[in-house]
Scaffold this motif. Sequence first.
Motif, PDB file in Angstrom:
ATOM      1  N   HIS B  10       0.851  -1.183   0.000  1.00 33.82           N
ATOM      2  CA  HIS B  10       0.000   0.000   0.000  1.00 33.82           C
ATOM      3  C   HIS B  10       0.887   1.234   0.000  1.00 33.82           C
ATOM      4  N   LEU B  11       0.427   2.282  -0.682  1.00 36.12           N
ATOM      5  CA  LEU B  11       1.190   3.532  -0.721  1.00 36.12           C
ATOM      6  C   LEU B  11       0.221   4.700  -0.840  1.00 36.12           C
ATOM      7  N   VAL B  12       0.405   5.663   0.064  1.00 36.94           N
ATOM      8  CA  VAL B  12      -0.351   6.906  -0.023  1.00 36.94           C
ATOM      9  C   VAL B  12       0.659   8.017  -0.287  1.00 36.94           C
ATOM     10  N   MET B  13       0.426   8.801  -1.302  1.00 38.70           N
ATOM     11  CA  MET B  13       1.367   9.868  -1.625  1.00 38.70           C
ATOM     12  C   MET B  13       0.647  11.139  -2.031  1.00 38.70           C
ATOM     13  N   GLY B  14       1.286  12.256  -1.734  1.00 39.43           N
ATOM     14  CA  GLY B  14       0.751  13.532  -2.142  1.00 39.43           C
ATOM     15  C   GLY B  14       1.110  13.830  -3.588  1.00 39.43           C
ATOM     16  N   MET B  15       0.440  14.791  -4.150  1.00 39.83           N
ATOM     17  CA  MET B  15       0.624  15.103  -5.568  1.00 39.83           C
ATOM     18  C   MET B  15       2.002  15.685  -5.865  1.00 39.83           C
ATOM     19  N   THR B  16       2.706  16.163  -4.844  1.00 44.39           N
ATOM     20  CA  THR B  16       4.050  16.709  -5.085  1.00 44.39           C
ATOM     21  C   THR B  16       5.150  15.723  -4.718  1.00 44.39           C
ATOM     22  N   ASN B  17       4.757  14.557  -4.232  1.00 47.51           N
ATOM     23  CA  ASN B  17       5.757  13.573  -3.788  1.00 47.51           C
ATOM     24  C   ASN B  17       6.405  12.848  -4.961  1.00 47.51           C
ATOM     25  N   LYS B  18       7.569  12.249  -4.662  1.00 41.91           N
ATOM     26  CA  LYS B  18       8.203  11.294  -5.570  1.00 41.91           C
ATOM     27  C   LYS B  18       8.323   9.981  -4.819  1.00 41.91           C
ATOM     28  N   LYS B  19       7.818   8.930  -5.441  1.00 43.03           N
ATOM     29  CA  LYS B  19       7.886   7.615  -4.824  1.00 43.03           C
ATOM     30  C   LYS B  19       8.219   6.593  -5.902  1.00 43.03           C
ATOM     31  N   SER B  20       8.557   5.377  -5.471  1.00 39.77           N
ATOM     32  CA  SER B  20       8.855   4.303  -6.417  1.00 39.77           C
ATOM     33  C   SER B  20       8.170   3.019  -5.991  1.00 39.77           C
ATOM     34  N   LEU B  21       7.682   2.276  -6.979  1.00 42.15           N
ATOM     35  CA  LEU B  21       7.167   0.934  -6.764  1.00 42.15           C
ATOM     36  C   LEU B  21       8.232  -0.046  -7.226  1.00 42.15           C
ATOM     37  N   LYS B  22       8.314  -1.161  -6.496  1.00 43.07           N
ATOM     38  CA  LYS B  22       9.355  -2.129  -6.799  1.00 43.07           C
ATOM     39  C   LYS B  22       8.744  -3.489  -7.099  1.00 43.07           C
ATOM     40  N   CYS B  23       9.351  -4.184  -8.043  1.00 47.10           N
ATOM     41  CA  CYS B  23       8.899  -5.517  -8.434  1.00 47.10           C
ATOM     42  C   CYS B  23      10.128  -6.413  -8.588  1.00 47.10           C
ATOM     43  N   GLU B  24      10.036  -7.620  -8.063  1.00 51.13           N
ATOM     44  CA  GLU B  24      11.179  -8.524  -8.112  1.00 51.13           C
ATOM     45  C   GLU B  24      10.729  -9.939  -8.449  1.00 51.13           C
ATOM     46  N   GLN B  25      11.477 -10.596  -9.319  1.00 45.85           N
ATOM     47  CA  GLN B  25      11.215 -12.004  -9.637  1.00 45.85           C
ATOM     48  C   GLN B  25      12.550 -12.723  -9.817  1.00 45.85           C
ATOM     49  N   HIS B  26      12.573 -13.983  -9.387  1.00 43.90           N
ATOM     50  CA  HIS B  26      13.796 -14.787  -9.493  1.00 43.90           C
ATOM     51  C   HIS B  26      13.532 -16.057 -10.269  1.00 43.90           C
ATOM     52  N   MET B  27      12.682 -15.948 -11.283  1.00 42.04           N
ATOM     53  CA  MET B  27      12.360 -17.095 -12.121  1.00 42.04           C
ATOM     54  C   MET B  27      13.167 -17.071 -13.420  1.00 42.04           C
ATOM     55  N   GLY B  28      14.012 -16.072 -13.585  1.00 41.28           N
ATOM     56  CA  GLY B  28      14.797 -15.969 -14.812  1.00 41.28           C
ATOM     57  C   GLY B  28      13.992 -15.471 -16.002  1.00 41.28           C
ATOM     58  N   HIS B  29      12.814 -14.913 -15.732  1.00 43.05           N
ATOM     59  CA  HIS B  29      11.997 -14.397 -16.819  1.00 43.05           C
ATOM     60  C   HIS B  29      12.626 -13.154 -17.420  1.00 43.05           C
ATOM     61  N   ARG B  30      12.587 -13.049 -18.762  1.00 41.91           N
ATOM     62  CA  ARG B  30      13.215 -11.918 -19.413  1.00 41.91           C
ATOM     63  C   ARG B  30      12.208 -10.885 -19.891  1.00 41.91           C
ATOM     64  N   ALA B  31      10.926 -11.152 -19.728  1.00 41.62           N
ATOM     65  CA  ALA B  31       9.893 -10.169 -20.051  1.00 41.62           C
ATOM     66  C   ALA B  31       9.217  -9.751 -18.757  1.00 41.62           C
ATOM     67  N   MET B  32       9.086  -8.444 -18.548  1.00 41.35           N
ATOM     68  CA  MET B  32       8.442  -7.924 -17.345  1.00 41.35           C
ATOM     69  C   MET B  32       7.504  -6.801 -17.734  1.00 41.35           C
ATOM     70  N   TYR B  33       6.434  -6.679 -16.961  1.00 41.30           N
ATOM     71  CA  TYR B  33       5.327  -5.796 -17.343  1.00 41.30           C
ATOM     72  C   TYR B  33       4.857  -4.957 -16.152  1.00 41.30           C
ATOM     73  N   TRP B  34       4.361  -3.766 -16.450  1.00 40.73           N
ATOM     74  CA  TRP B  34       3.600  -2.971 -15.489  1.00 40.73           C
ATOM     75  C   TRP B  34       2.181  -2.778 -16.029  1.00 40.73           C
ATOM     76  N   TYR B  35       1.217  -2.998 -15.123  1.00 36.46           N
ATOM     77  CA  TYR B  35      -0.189  -2.769 -15.433  1.00 36.46           C
ATOM     78  C   TYR B  35      -0.777  -1.834 -14.387  1.00 36.46           C
ATOM     79  N   LYS B  36      -1.840  -1.140 -14.797  1.00 36.37           N
ATOM     80  CA  LYS B  36      -2.629  -0.312 -13.889  1.00 36.37           C
ATOM     81  C   LYS B  36      -4.048  -0.856 -13.923  1.00 36.37           C
ATOM     82  N   GLN B  37      -4.657  -1.011 -12.733  1.00 41.23           N
ATOM     83  CA  GLN B  37      -6.013  -1.518 -12.695  1.00 41.23           C
ATOM     84  C   GLN B  37      -6.882  -0.660 -11.771  1.00 41.23           C
ATOM     85  N   LYS B  38      -7.929  -0.098 -12.336  1.00 39.65           N
ATOM     86  CA  LYS B  38      -8.919   0.643 -11.561  1.00 39.65           C
ATOM     87  C   LYS B  38      -9.997  -0.347 -11.106  1.00 39.65           C
TER      88      LYS B  38
END
Lengths: 112, 111
Positions: B10-38
């Motif tokens: 979970h992350l709550v941030m203000g409109m002037t903030n800078k934040k980062s989301l992190k994703c990690e996998q150790h399956m040796g996959h060479r394709a990685m994706y970001w999705y947004k879901q409302k």
Amino acid sequence: LAKTTQPISMDSYEGQEVNITCSHNNIATNDYITWYQQFPSQGPRFIIQGYKTKVTNEVASLFIPADRKSSTLSLPRVSLSDTAVYYCLVGDTPGTASKLTFGTGTRLQVTL
Amino acid sequence: DTEVTQTPKHLVMGMTNKKSLKCEQHMGHRAMYWYKQKAKKPPELMFVYSYEKLSINESVPSRFSPECPNSSLLNLHLHALQPEDSALYLCASSQDLDGAFFGQGTRLTVV
């Protein structure tokens, strides 16, 4: 990319077999068909994938007719825990960095 | 290890903030994706990385900046977001015919 069309929602009783059909009329020769399951506030989970005819695994079967313009996900003897949204995706070269584009999905509600 | 791990949950941030989301996998996959879901909508593809290089950008606003520092990590840097950017952000990876593996997502709220 082939567009997919699925029913918006389906209802079933526990213990019944559920078949969800997906239409993909402009599927390309290289395209595979993949189904995902998603529970609220969780990431989608891979269910099954196929190219033609029939594929079966421990949780579902996937039926694909010869013309490949549609596919049917079959869930045998559903339980309450199968209540979820089911997405059909069509895309080429599975596993590579291809576009995994989700359609609207089918919301399955299972009741006693 | 067949998991895709996303932090924070979970992350709550203000409109002037800078934040980062992190994703990690150790399956040796060479394709990685970001999705947004409302809420009550399907996941929308944002970015695709192939062998650590950006291969697909679905016309995402520049306030979202992806980064793939190595084959196991995928970041999404956020800056000057709007309240309408509040959503569940999903990371996924894939390699072969087993389909894509998704993380549990980061629930982002912009205030």
